[in-house]
Design a protein around this motif. Sequence first.
Motif, PDB file in Angstrom:
ATOM      1  N   LYS A  14      -4.544  -3.997   7.913  1.00 58.03           N
ATOM      2  CA  LYS A  14      -3.363  -4.199   7.054  1.00 58.03           C
ATOM      3  C   LYS A  14      -2.172  -4.688   7.849  1.00 58.03           C
TER       4      LYS A  14
ATOM      5  N   SER B 148       4.809   0.800   5.730  1.00 54.94           N
ATOM      6  CA  SER B 148       5.169   2.139   5.230  1.00 54.94           C
ATOM      7  C   SER B 148       4.562   3.241   6.090  1.00 54.94           C
ATOM      8  N   GLY B 149       3.416   2.968   6.731  1.00 57.77           N
ATOM      9  CA  GLY B 149       2.822   3.975   7.607  1.00 57.77           C
ATOM     10  C   GLY B 149       3.765   4.353   8.740  1.00 57.77           C
TER      11      GLY B 149
ATOM     12  N   TYR C 245       6.053   7.122   7.654  1.00 61.45           N
ATOM     13  CA  TYR C 245       5.423   8.449   7.708  1.00 61.45           C
ATOM     14  C   TYR C 245       5.249   8.912   9.154  1.00 61.45           C
ATOM     15  N   ARG C 246       4.857   7.985  10.022  1.00 60.27           N
ATOM     16  CA  ARG C 246       4.689   8.342  11.427  1.00 60.27           C
ATOM     17  C   ARG C 246       6.015   8.756  12.071  1.00 60.27           C
TER      18      ARG C 246
ATOM     19  N   ALA D 209       1.162  12.557  10.685  1.00 63.88           N
ATOM     20  CA  ALA D 209       1.649  11.764   9.545  1.00 63.88           C
ATOM     21  C   ALA D 209       0.798  12.026   8.313  1.00 63.88           C
ATOM     22  N   SER D 210      -0.518  12.049   8.479  1.00 65.76           N
ATOM     23  CA  SER D 210      -1.363  12.216   7.300  1.00 65.76           C
ATOM     24  C   SER D 210      -1.252  13.641   6.754  1.00 65.76           C
TER      25      SER D 210
ATOM     26  N   ALA E 246       2.019  13.621   4.832  1.00 66.62           N
ATOM     27  CA  ALA E 246       1.928  12.652   3.731  1.00 66.62           C
ATOM     28  C   ALA E 246       1.280  13.248   2.490  1.00 66.62           C
TER      29      ALA E 246
ATOM     30  N   ARG F 216       6.954  12.834   0.000  1.00 59.51           N
ATOM     31  CA  ARG F 216       6.710  11.474  -0.488  1.00 59.51           C
ATOM     32  C   ARG F 216       7.855  11.007  -1.376  1.00 59.51           C
TER      33      ARG F 216
ATOM     34  N   GLY G  65       0.331  -0.199   3.191  1.00 60.18           N
ATOM     35  CA  GLY G  65       0.251   1.255   3.223  1.00 60.18           C
ATOM     36  C   GLY G  65      -0.971   1.797   2.509  1.00 60.18           C
ATOM     37  N   ARG G  66      -0.788   2.936   1.812  1.00 59.94           N
ATOM     38  CA  ARG G  66      -1.883   3.572   1.094  1.00 59.94           C
ATOM     39  C   ARG G  66      -1.654   3.536  -0.410  1.00 59.94           C
ATOM     40  N   ASP G  67      -0.385   3.595  -0.805  1.00 63.39           N
ATOM     41  CA  ASP G  67      -0.047   3.720  -2.237  1.00 63.39           C
ATOM     42  C   ASP G  67       0.955   2.657  -2.668  1.00 63.39           C
ATOM     43  N   MET G  68       0.970   1.530  -1.968  1.00 59.95           N
ATOM     44  CA  MET G  68       1.946   0.484  -2.303  1.00 59.95           C
ATOM     45  C   MET G  68       1.695  -0.053  -3.718  1.00 59.95           C
TER      46      MET G  68
ATOM     47  N   ARG H  27      -8.736  11.333   8.972  1.00 56.39           N
ATOM     48  CA  ARG H  27      -7.530  10.891   8.291  1.00 56.39           C
ATOM     49  C   ARG H  27      -7.882  10.255   6.931  1.00 56.39           C
TER      50      ARG H  27
ATOM     51  N   ASP I   3      -6.496  11.463   3.402  1.00 56.54           N
ATOM     52  CA  ASP I   3      -5.730  10.523   2.569  1.00 56.54           C
ATOM     53  C   ASP I   3      -6.390  10.306   1.202  1.00 56.54           C
TER      54      ASP I   3
ATOM     55  N   ARG J 160      -6.228  13.920  -1.097  1.00 55.54           N
ATOM     56  CA  ARG J 160      -4.987  14.590  -1.482  1.00 55.54           C
ATOM     57  C   ARG J 160      -4.715  14.338  -2.960  1.00 55.54           C
TER      58      ARG J 160
HETATM   59  O1  C5P Z   1      -1.036   3.154   8.216  1.00 52.67           O
HETATM   60  P1  C5P Z   1      -0.795   4.228   9.212  1.00 52.67           P
HETATM   61  O2  C5P Z   1      -2.032   4.577   9.992  1.00 52.67           O
HETATM   62  O3  C5P Z   1       0.355   3.934  10.109  1.00 52.67           O
HETATM   63  O4  C5P Z   1      -0.385   5.525   8.360  1.00 52.67           O
HETATM   64  C1  C5P Z   1      -0.280   6.804   8.934  1.00 52.67           C
HETATM   65  C2  C5P Z   1      -0.490   7.869   7.862  1.00 52.67           C
HETATM   66  O5  C5P Z   1       0.623   7.849   6.964  1.00 52.67           O
HETATM   67  C3  C5P Z   1      -1.709   7.660   6.964  1.00 52.67           C
HETATM   68  O6  C5P Z   1      -2.876   8.274   7.469  1.00 52.67           O
HETATM   69  C4  C5P Z   1      -1.293   8.284   5.650  1.00 52.67           C
HETATM   70  O7  C5P Z   1      -1.577   9.663   5.615  1.00 52.67           O
HETATM   71  C5  C5P Z   1       0.202   8.122   5.635  1.00 52.67           C
HETATM   72  N1  C5P Z   1       0.634   7.060   4.746  1.00 52.67           N
HETATM   73  C6  C5P Z   1       0.728   7.332   3.399  1.00 52.67           C
HETATM   74  N2  C5P Z   1       1.195   6.403   2.537  1.00 52.67           N
HETATM   75  C7  C5P Z   1       1.528   5.179   2.962  1.00 52.67           C
HETATM   76  C8  C5P Z   1       1.407   4.839   4.335  1.00 52.67           C
HETATM   77  C9  C5P Z   1       0.940   5.806   5.203  1.00 52.67           C
HETATM   78  O8  C5P Z   1       0.406   8.434   2.972  1.00 52.67           O
HETATM   79  N3  C5P Z   1       1.995   4.299   2.086  1.00 52.67           N
END
Ligand code: C5P
Length: 222
Positions: free
Chosen positions: A16, A34-35, A38-39, A98-99, A102, A108, A128-131, A179, A183, A186
């Motif tokens: 991504k 977006s990750g 969270y990080r 982060a996870s 998250a 959130r 990201g994950r939920d964009m 992770r 993710d 949840r």
């Molecule tokens: O993408 P990345 O590995 O940097 O994301 C780190 C953690 O942040 C993911 O494992 C996820 O738990 C969380 N995250 C999320 N929603 C997003 C982006 C990341 O929950 N939009």
Amino acid sequence: AAAPVITLDGPGGVGKGTLGRHLARRLGWHLLDSGAIYRATALAAVRAGLALDDVDGLASLARELPLRFVEAGDETEIWLGDERIDTAIRTPEVGQWASRIAALAPLRSALLQRQRDFQQAPGLVADGRDMGTVVFPDARLKIFLTASVEVRAARRLKQLMEQGSSASLATIAAEIAERDRRDRERSVAPLVAAPDARILDTSALSVAESSRVLEGWVVDAF
Ligand code: C5P
């Protein structure tokens, strides 16, 4: 009218970041990683001595986080206050923290507006994950990337080595699998493709090949 958005969701190590950057550069659009938000929140929380299940403490930390993304030529610098944290947030350990945070709904929510503020002219590529499911549900083009755990672990290892860090492939694969599970399972904003997302399995594709597919989709959608 609101600036157009392309969302790019998927599990860790799927490409991504790289593909999002290419697409944003091709289009001349903004990029939201977006990750990294969270990080950065996780890193700041641990440094502040907050427990990773301290929901209220984490939510208020997230609201006040002095986080800035500075576009500098080809790269985006990530600053927390007056410290550059690009490298510090990329470790597997910070990914795990982060996870964990998250999964917390108030955390959130606290980060939602910060992410939506990136929607600016001429357009935004958001990864990201939920964009596509939560943050930009009205995005014109939604992309969901997949790849096998083995392929993703190998890509992560290469990335870490390029940054001068090291780890074993097995450790990285285990970290990614854990992770992923967290993710996906949840209850709030789980990692799942939006019903209207286009799905691309990048396991057997090079960056150039994947980019070509995505650019074709962009042409179709706009
Ligand atoms: O993408 P990345 O590995 O940097 O994301 C780190 C953690 O942040 C993911 O494992 C996820 O738990 C969380 N995250 C999320 N929603 C997003 C982006 C990341 O929950 N939009």
